[in-house]
Design a protein around this motif. Sequence first.
Motif, PDB file in Angstrom:
ATOM      1  N   VAL A  10       0.839  -1.206   0.000  1.00 43.62           N
ATOM      2  CA  VAL A  10       0.000   0.000   0.000  1.00 43.62           C
ATOM      3  C   VAL A  10       0.874   1.256   0.000  1.00 43.62           C
ATOM      4  O   VAL A  10       0.622   2.200  -0.751  1.00 43.62           O
ATOM      5  CB  VAL A  10      -0.954  -0.007   1.204  1.00 43.62           C
ATOM      6  CG1 VAL A  10      -1.611   1.363   1.394  1.00 43.62           C
ATOM      7  CG2 VAL A  10      -2.032  -1.073   1.025  1.00 43.62           C
ATOM      8  N   ALA A  11       1.909   1.278   0.807  1.00 47.20           N
ATOM      9  CA  ALA A  11       2.804   2.438   0.844  1.00 47.20           C
ATOM     10  C   ALA A  11       3.509   2.626  -0.496  1.00 47.20           C
ATOM     11  O   ALA A  11       3.708   3.763  -0.949  1.00 47.20           O
ATOM     12  CB  ALA A  11       3.836   2.269   1.964  1.00 47.20           C
ATOM     13  N   THR A  12       3.859   1.542  -1.156  1.00 44.35           N
ATOM     14  CA  THR A  12       4.525   1.630  -2.460  1.00 44.35           C
ATOM     15  C   THR A  12       3.582   2.193  -3.517  1.00 44.35           C
ATOM     16  O   THR A  12       3.974   3.041  -4.329  1.00 44.35           O
ATOM     17  CB  THR A  12       5.035   0.248  -2.883  1.00 44.35           C
ATOM     18  OG1 THR A  12       5.939  -0.254  -1.897  1.00 44.35           O
ATOM     19  CG2 THR A  12       5.755   0.324  -4.222  1.00 44.35           C
ATOM     20  N   VAL A  13       2.335   1.734  -3.520  1.00 44.45           N
ATOM     21  CA  VAL A  13       1.363   2.265  -4.482  1.00 44.45           C
ATOM     22  C   VAL A  13       1.109   3.747  -4.195  1.00 44.45           C
ATOM     23  O   VAL A  13       1.036   4.568  -5.114  1.00 44.45           O
ATOM     24  CB  VAL A  13       0.052   1.465  -4.426  1.00 44.45           C
ATOM     25  CG1 VAL A  13      -1.016   2.130  -5.296  1.00 44.45           C
ATOM     26  CG2 VAL A  13       0.291   0.034  -4.896  1.00 44.45           C
ATOM     27  N   ASP A  14       0.965   4.117  -2.930  1.00 50.29           N
ATOM     28  CA  ASP A  14       0.729   5.522  -2.578  1.00 50.29           C
ATOM     29  C   ASP A  14       1.874   6.401  -3.071  1.00 50.29           C
ATOM     30  O   ASP A  14       1.653   7.499  -3.598  1.00 50.29           O
ATOM     31  CB  ASP A  14       0.590   5.676  -1.063  1.00 50.29           C
ATOM     32  CG  ASP A  14      -0.761   5.196  -0.546  1.00 50.29           C
ATOM     33  OD1 ASP A  14      -1.707   5.102  -1.360  1.00 50.29           O
ATOM     34  OD2 ASP A  14      -0.870   4.928   0.660  1.00 50.29           O
ATOM     35  N   ALA A  15       3.104   5.909  -2.903  1.00 54.47           N
ATOM     36  CA  ALA A  15       4.271   6.718  -3.259  1.00 54.47           C
ATOM     37  C   ALA A  15       4.656   6.602  -4.726  1.00 54.47           C
ATOM     38  O   ALA A  15       5.356   7.476  -5.247  1.00 54.47           O
ATOM     39  CB  ALA A  15       5.461   6.306  -2.392  1.00 54.47           C
ATOM     40  N   ARG A  16       4.190   5.517  -5.412  1.00 52.11           N
ATOM     41  CA  ARG A  16       4.568   5.239  -6.804  1.00 52.11           C
ATOM     42  C   ARG A  16       6.087   5.152  -6.972  1.00 52.11           C
ATOM     43  O   ARG A  16       6.639   5.429  -8.022  1.00 52.11           O
ATOM     44  CB  ARG A  16       4.030   6.334  -7.747  1.00 52.11           C
ATOM     45  CG  ARG A  16       2.528   6.355  -7.912  1.00 52.11           C
ATOM     46  CD  ARG A  16       2.041   5.102  -8.652  1.00 52.11           C
ATOM     47  NE  ARG A  16       0.732   5.274  -9.233  1.00 52.11           N
ATOM     48  CZ  ARG A  16      -0.409   5.140  -8.583  1.00 52.11           C
ATOM     49  NH1 ARG A  16      -0.380   4.832  -7.285  1.00 52.11           N
ATOM     50  NH2 ARG A  16      -1.561   5.309  -9.198  1.00 52.11           N
ATOM     51  N   VAL A 133       2.300  14.806  -0.136  1.00 47.71           N
ATOM     52  CA  VAL A 133       2.236  14.313   1.234  1.00 47.71           C
ATOM     53  C   VAL A 133       2.795  12.895   1.332  1.00 47.71           C
ATOM     54  O   VAL A 133       3.628  12.596   2.199  1.00 47.71           O
ATOM     55  CB  VAL A 133       0.785  14.364   1.763  1.00 47.71           C
ATOM     56  CG1 VAL A 133       0.696  13.737   3.151  1.00 47.71           C
ATOM     57  CG2 VAL A 133       0.301  15.808   1.818  1.00 47.71           C
ATOM     58  N   VAL A 134       2.343  12.018   0.453  1.00 48.29           N
ATOM     59  CA  VAL A 134       2.773  10.621   0.519  1.00 48.29           C
ATOM     60  C   VAL A 134       4.207  10.474   0.021  1.00 48.29           C
ATOM     61  O   VAL A 134       5.061   9.897   0.700  1.00 48.29           O
ATOM     62  CB  VAL A 134       1.828   9.724  -0.297  1.00 48.29           C
ATOM     63  CG1 VAL A 134       2.348   8.294  -0.343  1.00 48.29           C
ATOM     64  CG2 VAL A 134       0.425   9.746   0.302  1.00 48.29           C
TER      65      VAL A 134
END
Length: 296
Positions: A10-16, A133-134
């Motif tokens: 999830v963190a990887t998708v948020d940050a791309r 933000v992310v």
Amino acid sequence: MQLDDLRIFVATVDARNFTAAADRLQLSKQFVSRRVMALEASLGVRLLVRNTRKLAVTDLGYEFYERATRILADVADAELAMSSQRAYPRGLLRVSAPLSFGMVHLSPLVGAFLSSNPEVRIDMELSDRVVDVVGEGYDMALRIGTLADSTLIAQKLAEFRMIACCSPLYRNTRRAPMTPAELARHPCLLYGEEARTGWPFEIDGMVRHIEVHGPLRANNGEVIRDAAIAGIGVALLPEFIVAGALESGRLVPLLEAFASRPITLYAVYPQHQQSSVTIRAFTQYLRERFAKGWGA
């Protein structure tokens, strides 16, 4: 499949971006990449498409992301419910806020919040740029005005007026504008993108943007306010920047009958932070303090 792998995905998708996700999670980039690959292997599907600049998410990846986000939120809610009797704000809170607003109104409040919450640490950046933000690893940001479409969660903190004003000297030496249209004959002091968008006023029940021109444009409200106090021209500024000058008489309001609708101050934060006790406590604290007014 482990919950930690869901959090990493999830963190990887948020940050791309693997690097930004790793920084956010305080893990190595290599570890984050390996865990995502292991997750894909365990599921037997491709979730992400890697290239040299950023990650793309596959259709299955988006579906899995939505489900993983809901699972993590449910787990966080369950943890919060079980620990509600001992949950309290703690840890590092990274915050981004607008420069002028932060200096005038946020700065005096931070010390009191930290005194009441001794296990919280705040890392704050004051800047008029809109941060990612992310991607940049912030826990929350304060935003003013209309929000762009985003996956971030937004909480309304307060409303404040935009006030047209000038110095008493300017008003006494030049005929003050009686309608927004008369601003065409006055030097206007432009804050931010106003040179492009114009000044909003409510005319005949509708908000209209009036084209204005003048000798000064700045992305800092104090610069514009001080130029108005010096008698250079007319300014349109947020209430929190000019409240003190209006109260002291260094500025006087104009065109009050045409004041546009208030604009809103929001706290925004990523979806995976919605159960954060520290963010909730800081947001509620700001909402209560800002409700007391903007005088400075």
